[in-house]
Design a protein around this motif. Structure first.
Motif, PDB file in Angstrom:
ATOM      1  N   SER A   9     -64.536 -14.676 -29.509  1.00  0.00           N
ATOM      2  CA  SER A   9     -63.167 -14.512 -29.018  1.00  0.00           C
ATOM      3  C   SER A   9     -63.193 -13.708 -27.715  1.00  0.00           C
ATOM      4  CB  SER A   9     -62.342 -13.768 -30.067  1.00  0.00           C
ATOM      5  OG  SER A   9     -61.035 -13.520 -29.599  1.00  0.00           O
ATOM      6  N   ALA A  10     -62.517 -14.208 -26.691  1.00  0.00           N
ATOM      7  CA  ALA A  10     -62.512 -13.524 -25.396  1.00  0.00           C
ATOM      8  C   ALA A  10     -61.282 -12.628 -25.266  1.00  0.00           C
ATOM      9  CB  ALA A  10     -62.525 -14.534 -24.256  1.00  0.00           C
ATOM     10  N   LEU A  11     -61.519 -11.394 -24.855  1.00  0.00           N
ATOM     11  CA  LEU A  11     -60.441 -10.454 -24.556  1.00  0.00           C
ATOM     12  C   LEU A  11     -60.121 -10.570 -23.072  1.00  0.00           C
ATOM     13  CD1 LEU A  11     -58.627  -8.071 -25.565  1.00  0.00           C
ATOM     14  CD2 LEU A  11     -60.471  -6.548 -24.786  1.00  0.00           C
ATOM     15  N   LEU A  12     -58.901 -11.011 -22.757  1.00  0.00           N
ATOM     16  CA  LEU A  12     -58.464 -11.132 -21.366  1.00  0.00           C
ATOM     17  C   LEU A  12     -57.649  -9.899 -21.018  1.00  0.00           C
ATOM     18  CD1 LEU A  12     -57.237 -14.863 -21.329  1.00  0.00           C
ATOM     19  CD2 LEU A  12     -59.570 -13.979 -21.099  1.00  0.00           C
ATOM     20  N   GLY A  99     -57.039 -18.573 -10.989  1.00  0.00           N
ATOM     21  CA  GLY A  99     -57.802 -17.556 -10.290  1.00  0.00           C
ATOM     22  C   GLY A  99     -59.190 -18.051  -9.964  1.00  0.00           C
ATOM     23  N   THR A 100     -59.990 -17.133  -9.422  1.00  0.00           N
ATOM     24  CA  THR A 100     -61.369 -17.432  -9.054  1.00  0.00           C
ATOM     25  C   THR A 100     -62.281 -16.388  -9.689  1.00  0.00           C
ATOM     26  OG1 THR A 100     -60.577 -18.282  -6.942  1.00  0.00           O
ATOM     27  CG2 THR A 100     -62.919 -17.790  -7.092  1.00  0.00           C
ATOM     28  N   PRO A 101     -63.319 -16.816 -10.427  1.00  0.00           N
ATOM     29  CA  PRO A 101     -63.661 -18.195 -10.760  1.00  0.00           C
ATOM     30  C   PRO A 101     -62.657 -18.799 -11.740  1.00  0.00           C
ATOM     31  CG  PRO A 101     -65.072 -16.693 -11.980  1.00  0.00           C
ATOM     32  CD  PRO A 101     -64.241 -15.851 -11.057  1.00  0.00           C
ATOM     33  N   ASP A 102     -62.806 -20.098 -11.995  1.00  0.00           N
ATOM     34  CA  ASP A 102     -61.893 -20.831 -12.854  1.00  0.00           C
ATOM     35  C   ASP A 102     -62.065 -20.383 -14.307  1.00  0.00           C
ATOM     36  OD1 ASP A 102     -61.194 -23.170 -14.718  1.00  0.00           O
ATOM     37  OD2 ASP A 102     -60.318 -23.806 -12.804  1.00  0.00           O
ATOM     38  N   LEU A 103     -61.025 -19.761 -14.867  1.00  0.00           N
ATOM     39  CA  LEU A 103     -61.095 -19.217 -16.221  1.00  0.00           C
ATOM     40  C   LEU A 103     -61.284 -20.305 -17.273  1.00  0.00           C
ATOM     41  CD1 LEU A 103     -60.936 -16.828 -18.181  1.00  0.00           C
ATOM     42  CD2 LEU A 103     -58.425 -17.000 -18.046  1.00  0.00           C
ATOM     43  N   ALA A 104     -60.560 -21.402 -17.163  1.00  0.00           N
ATOM     44  CA  ALA A 104     -60.678 -22.485 -18.151  1.00  0.00           C
ATOM     45  C   ALA A 104     -62.098 -23.050 -18.164  1.00  0.00           C
ATOM     46  CB  ALA A 104     -59.663 -23.586 -17.870  1.00  0.00           C
ATOM     47  N   ASP A 105     -62.696 -23.231 -16.994  1.00  0.00           N
ATOM     48  CA  ASP A 105     -64.078 -23.721 -16.922  1.00  0.00           C
ATOM     49  C   ASP A 105     -65.034 -22.742 -17.602  1.00  0.00           C
ATOM     50  OD1 ASP A 105     -63.363 -26.012 -15.575  1.00  0.00           O
ATOM     51  OD2 ASP A 105     -64.095 -25.328 -13.610  1.00  0.00           O
ATOM     52  N   TRP A 106     -64.824 -21.450 -17.361  1.00  0.00           N
ATOM     53  CA  TRP A 106     -65.693 -20.431 -17.946  1.00  0.00           C
ATOM     54  C   TRP A 106     -65.543 -20.400 -19.465  1.00  0.00           C
ATOM     55  CZ3 TRP A 106     -65.153 -15.955 -20.803  1.00  0.00           C
ATOM     56  CH2 TRP A 106     -66.292 -15.151 -20.894  1.00  0.00           C
ATOM     57  N   ASP A 111     -67.875 -22.154 -24.761  1.00  0.00           N
ATOM     58  CA  ASP A 111     -67.400 -22.656 -26.052  1.00  0.00           C
ATOM     59  C   ASP A 111     -66.448 -21.678 -26.741  1.00  0.00           C
ATOM     60  OD1 ASP A 111     -67.254 -24.730 -27.910  1.00  0.00           O
ATOM     61  OD2 ASP A 111     -68.754 -23.774 -29.207  1.00  0.00           O
ATOM     62  N   ILE A 112     -65.523 -21.120 -25.953  1.00  0.00           N
ATOM     63  CA  ILE A 112     -64.554 -20.149 -26.461  1.00  0.00           C
ATOM     64  C   ILE A 112     -63.235 -20.866 -26.732  1.00  0.00           C
ATOM     65  CG2 ILE A 112     -63.192 -18.091 -25.877  1.00  0.00           C
ATOM     66  CD1 ILE A 112     -65.690 -17.178 -24.229  1.00  0.00           C
ATOM     67  N   GLY A 113     -62.738 -20.727 -27.956  1.00  0.00           N
ATOM     68  CA  GLY A 113     -61.476 -21.366 -28.335  1.00  0.00           C
ATOM     69  C   GLY A 113     -60.372 -20.387 -28.664  1.00  0.00           C
TER      70      GLY A 113
END
Length: 189
Positions: A9-12, A99-106, A111-113
């Protein structure tokens, strides 16, 4: 109520920058515990090896306290101290997905959902990022007590307090199906 936090899980962490401490520029704010809660979540994510993404707003508006040449552009000290190897996304609009870099691509590449969205301002960049994450198919959790915002005046002098704006964000996000609104304590449990 149990909340399942995925291992990746990514913390933004959205726009936790020194410029938001300028009360003369922004006006009254809510939730003085936001920074403490953000720090606790950053510590928990890093202790468990989960990814942390730091998002910074680079304002293009003349005179903004968040402009890159202004001291307010810097992250607040507690964020900078916890920066470690976090991904840094820089944006000029409300959504961290532009933003840069592309968050969705990262996120896709890792493999973060599931994402947890915290930071400043609740009803602006936090809400916009959470809505977009929901639209893109991510499971989105927003601990509202790890965000804060400021009183705001809109059309015809209509004004809402920061607390009322945060409540509206909670209703928009969960009621609209974009995200699940939770607390920091629930995530840390």
């Amino acid at each position: 109520m149990t909340i399942d936090i995925t291992p990746n899980s990514a913390l933004l962490v959205i726009d936790v920058q020194k410029g938001f401490d300028d009360a003369a520029f922004w006006g009254p704010r809510n939730n003085p515990a936001a920074e403490e809660n953000i720090a606790a979540l950053m510590d928990a994510w890093q202790a468990t090896g989960r990814p942390v993404v730091l998002v910074r707003h680079a304002s293009v508006r003349p005179g903004s306290v968040l402009a890159p040449e202004h001291p307010g552009y810097a992250f607040k000290d507690f964020v900078e101290e916890r920066r470690h190897e976090s991904l840094l996304v820089t944006k000029t609009v409300n959504s961290a997905f532009y933003g840069t870099p592309d968050l969705a691509d990262w996120l896709k590449g890792n493999d973060i959902g599931q994402v947890v969205v915290v930071g400043i301002q609740t009803n602006m960049c936090v809400e916009t990022t959470a809505r977009m994450a929901g639209n893109l198919g991510y499971e989105v959790l927003v601990p509202l007590d790890a965000t804060h915002t400021f009183d705001l005046t809109g059309p015809d002098g209509l004004s809402l307090t920061a607390d009322r704006l945060a409540t509206a964000t909670a209703v928009n996000l969960q009621g609209g199906g974009f995200a699940r609104v939770v607390t920091t304590a629930e995530l840390l449990a």
